[in-house]
Write a protein that holds these residues in place. Structure first.
Motif, PDB file in Angstrom:
ATOM      1  N   CYS A   1       6.120  24.884 -12.481  1.00 23.31           N
ATOM      2  CA  CYS A   1       7.413  24.034 -12.246  1.00 23.31           C
ATOM      3  C   CYS A   1       8.214  23.741 -13.406  1.00 23.31           C
ATOM      4  CB  CYS A   1       6.698  22.470 -11.881  1.00 23.31           C
ATOM      5  SG  CYS A   1       6.341  22.499 -10.135  1.00 23.31           S
ATOM      6  N   PRO A   2       7.788  23.650 -14.620  1.00 23.01           N
ATOM      7  CA  PRO A   2       8.723  23.643 -15.803  1.00 23.01           C
ATOM      8  C   PRO A   2       9.601  24.836 -16.113  1.00 23.01           C
ATOM      9  CG  PRO A   2       6.727  22.969 -16.785  1.00 23.01           C
ATOM     10  CD  PRO A   2       6.564  23.433 -15.305  1.00 23.01           C
ATOM     11  N   LEU A   3       8.901  25.996 -15.597  1.00 18.34           N
ATOM     12  CA  LEU A   3      10.073  27.172 -15.812  1.00 18.34           C
ATOM     13  C   LEU A   3      10.837  27.133 -14.693  1.00 18.34           C
ATOM     14  CD1 LEU A   3      10.614  29.925 -16.971  1.00 18.34           C
ATOM     15  CD2 LEU A   3       8.884  30.777 -15.188  1.00 18.34           C
ATOM     16  N   LEU A   4      10.749  26.884 -13.571  1.00 22.04           N
ATOM     17  CA  LEU A   4      11.667  26.766 -12.570  1.00 22.04           C
ATOM     18  C   LEU A   4      12.921  25.818 -12.866  1.00 22.04           C
ATOM     19  CD1 LEU A   4       9.242  27.395  -9.479  1.00 22.04           C
ATOM     20  CD2 LEU A   4      10.619  28.899 -10.468  1.00 22.04           C
ATOM     21  N   ILE A   5      12.319  24.715 -12.989  1.00 24.36           N
ATOM     22  CA  ILE A   5      13.337  23.696 -13.418  1.00 24.36           C
ATOM     23  C   ILE A   5      14.216  23.976 -14.539  1.00 24.36           C
ATOM     24  CG2 ILE A   5      13.688  21.268 -14.228  1.00 24.36           C
ATOM     25  CD1 ILE A   5      11.247  20.415 -12.338  1.00 24.36           C
ATOM     26  N   TYR A   6      13.541  24.580 -15.574  1.00 31.13           N
ATOM     27  CA  TYR A   6      14.483  24.860 -16.687  1.00 31.13           C
ATOM     28  C   TYR A   6      15.446  25.902 -16.227  1.00 31.13           C
ATOM     29  CZ  TYR A   6      16.134  26.564 -21.167  1.00 31.13           C
ATOM     30  OH  TYR A   6      16.831  27.131 -22.222  1.00 31.13           O
ATOM     31  N   ALA A   7      15.024  27.004 -15.477  1.00 36.79           N
ATOM     32  CA  ALA A   7      15.969  28.012 -15.139  1.00 36.79           C
ATOM     33  C   ALA A   7      17.055  27.537 -14.290  1.00 36.79           C
ATOM     34  CB  ALA A   7      15.110  29.005 -14.188  1.00 36.79           C
ATOM     35  N   MET A   8      16.839  26.476 -13.451  1.00 39.33           N
ATOM     36  CA  MET A   8      17.788  26.045 -12.654  1.00 39.33           C
ATOM     37  C   MET A   8      18.891  25.370 -13.584  1.00 39.33           C
ATOM     38  SD  MET A   8      17.742  26.980  -9.548  1.00 39.33           S
ATOM     39  CE  MET A   8      16.716  28.375  -9.884  1.00 39.33           C
TER      40      MET A   8
ATOM     41  N   LEU B   1      18.335  23.383  -7.598  1.00 49.61           N
ATOM     42  CA  LEU B   1      17.530  22.573  -8.449  1.00 49.61           C
ATOM     43  C   LEU B   1      17.111  21.376  -7.578  1.00 49.61           C
ATOM     44  CD1 LEU B   1      17.019  21.166 -11.136  1.00 49.61           C
ATOM     45  CD2 LEU B   1      18.918  20.394 -11.240  1.00 49.61           C
ATOM     46  N   ILE B   2      17.769  20.956  -6.822  1.00 46.43           N
ATOM     47  CA  ILE B   2      17.235  19.896  -5.662  1.00 46.43           C
ATOM     48  C   ILE B   2      16.341  20.289  -5.030  1.00 46.43           C
ATOM     49  CG2 ILE B   2      17.773  18.380  -3.683  1.00 46.43           C
ATOM     50  CD1 ILE B   2      20.783  18.081  -4.977  1.00 46.43           C
ATOM     51  N   PHE B   3      16.370  21.465  -4.428  1.00 47.66           N
ATOM     52  CA  PHE B   3      14.972  21.960  -3.620  1.00 47.66           C
ATOM     53  C   PHE B   3      13.868  22.127  -4.535  1.00 47.66           C
ATOM     54  CE2 PHE B   3      12.634  25.785  -2.436  1.00 47.66           C
ATOM     55  CZ  PHE B   3      12.223  25.199  -1.162  1.00 47.66           C
ATOM     56  N   PHE B   4      14.025  22.899  -5.657  1.00 48.67           N
ATOM     57  CA  PHE B   4      12.631  22.746  -6.391  1.00 48.67           C
ATOM     58  C   PHE B   4      12.217  21.495  -6.923  1.00 48.67           C
ATOM     59  CE2 PHE B   4      14.210  27.339  -7.199  1.00 48.67           C
ATOM     60  CZ  PHE B   4      13.229  27.938  -6.420  1.00 48.67           C
ATOM     61  N   SER B   5      13.180  20.521  -7.165  1.00 54.19           N
ATOM     62  CA  SER B   5      12.547  19.210  -7.670  1.00 54.19           C
ATOM     63  C   SER B   5      11.742  18.797  -6.554  1.00 54.19           C
ATOM     64  CB  SER B   5      14.019  18.345  -7.958  1.00 54.19           C
ATOM     65  OG  SER B   5      14.440  18.850  -8.907  1.00 54.19           O
TER      66      SER B   5
ATOM     67  N   ASP C   1      17.584  29.129 -25.912  1.00 52.23           N
ATOM     68  CA  ASP C   1      17.248  29.733 -24.464  1.00 52.23           C
ATOM     69  C   ASP C   1      16.034  30.683 -24.474  1.00 52.23           C
ATOM     70  OD1 ASP C   1      17.544  29.780 -21.571  1.00 52.23           O
ATOM     71  OD2 ASP C   1      18.416  31.679 -21.894  1.00 52.23           O
ATOM     72  N   LYS C   2      16.339  31.607 -25.176  1.00 53.21           N
ATOM     73  CA  LYS C   2      15.237  32.894 -25.475  1.00 53.21           C
ATOM     74  C   LYS C   2      13.865  32.355 -25.754  1.00 53.21           C
ATOM     75  CE  LYS C   2      18.051  36.542 -26.041  1.00 53.21           C
ATOM     76  NZ  LYS C   2      18.475  37.829 -26.944  1.00 53.21           N
ATOM     77  N   GLY C   3      13.677  31.388 -26.799  1.00 48.47           N
ATOM     78  CA  GLY C   3      12.577  30.892 -27.049  1.00 48.47           C
ATOM     79  C   GLY C   3      11.756  30.034 -25.993  1.00 48.47           C
ATOM     80  N   ILE C   4      12.694  29.182 -25.559  1.00 47.89           N
ATOM     81  CA  ILE C   4      12.094  28.060 -24.184  1.00 47.89           C
ATOM     82  C   ILE C   4      11.689  29.059 -23.247  1.00 47.89           C
ATOM     83  CG2 ILE C   4      12.697  26.435 -22.935  1.00 47.89           C
ATOM     84  CD1 ILE C   4      14.447  25.245 -25.038  1.00 47.89           C
ATOM     85  N   THR C   5      12.286  29.647 -22.715  1.00 50.59           N
ATOM     86  CA  THR C   5      12.137  30.767 -21.617  1.00 50.59           C
ATOM     87  C   THR C   5      10.700  31.478 -21.961  1.00 50.59           C
ATOM     88  OG1 THR C   5      14.352  30.711 -21.107  1.00 50.59           O
ATOM     89  CG2 THR C   5      12.690  32.420 -20.068  1.00 50.59           C
ATOM     90  N   ARG C   6      10.713  32.184 -23.146  1.00 50.07           N
ATOM     91  CA  ARG C   6       9.511  32.892 -23.505  1.00 50.07           C
ATOM     92  C   ARG C   6       8.069  32.026 -23.423  1.00 50.07           C
ATOM     93  NH1 ARG C   6      10.120  33.994 -29.034  1.00 50.07           N
ATOM     94  NH2 ARG C   6      11.365  35.634 -28.580  1.00 50.07           N
ATOM     95  N   TYR C   7       8.137  30.860 -23.910  1.00 50.57           N
ATOM     96  CA  TYR C   7       6.981  29.934 -23.840  1.00 50.57           C
ATOM     97  C   TYR C   7       6.768  29.599 -22.490  1.00 50.57           C
ATOM     98  CZ  TYR C   7       6.718  30.683 -29.106  1.00 50.57           C
ATOM     99  OH  TYR C   7       6.568  31.031 -29.982  1.00 50.57           O
ATOM    100  N   LEU C   8       7.696  29.287 -21.629  1.00 47.61           N
ATOM    101  CA  LEU C   8       7.691  28.936 -20.259  1.00 47.61           C
ATOM    102  C   LEU C   8       6.964  29.737 -19.394  1.00 47.61           C
ATOM    103  CD1 LEU C   8      10.591  26.304 -19.707  1.00 47.61           C
ATOM    104  CD2 LEU C   8       8.058  25.917 -19.993  1.00 47.61           C
TER     105      LEU C   8
END
Length: 131
Positions: free
Chosen positions: A52-59, A15-19, A75-82
């Protein structure tokens, strides 16, 4: 890898790396928005900005899962739209890159020589700003 704290620390480090990567991409986008003297932009910046929003949300959801041992509520809905946003970024990155190139050149910006064909284009107001 069964240790819960090991997984949490690994996910936190990612998460820190992707941030930090996100901050770099945001710096490129903000330089374009504020029309600074030196602007770095390309299709990969657009892809990174919209992914970036998908990567940060995944972490973050990974850390949540390792701490509470369950998935976040929506989780499923947010991930789908990201993921849709990520695929959209691949589709629109090239046209946006061409448009930005056209607009910056019409605004009087000059391009610096690239290190390689994959590196982003650097636009400057004066060629002496090229390094």
């Amino acid at each position: 890898m069964n240790n819960k704290y090991y997984k949490i620390s690994l996910a936190t480090m990612l998460l820190i790396f992707f941030s930090f990567a996100t901050l770099l991409v945001w710096q490129y986008v903000l330089s374009l928005v504020f029309m600074e003297d030196e602007i770095t932009f390309s299709a990969s910046v657009v892809i990174g900005f919209l992914t970036c929003p998908l990567l940060i949300y995944a972490m973050l959801s990974g850390i949540y899962f390792f701490i509470f041992n369950k998935r976040p509520k929506y989780d499923k809905g947010i991930t789908r739209y990201l993921v849709y946003l990520m695929f959209l970024s691949f589709a629109i990155s090239l046209p946006i890159s061409f448009y930005v190139d056209y607009k910056l050149k019409n605004a009087g910006y000059l391009t610096c020589d690239k290190i390689s064909w994959q590196s982003p284009t650097t636009y400057v107001t004066n060629l002496s700003l090229c390094q």
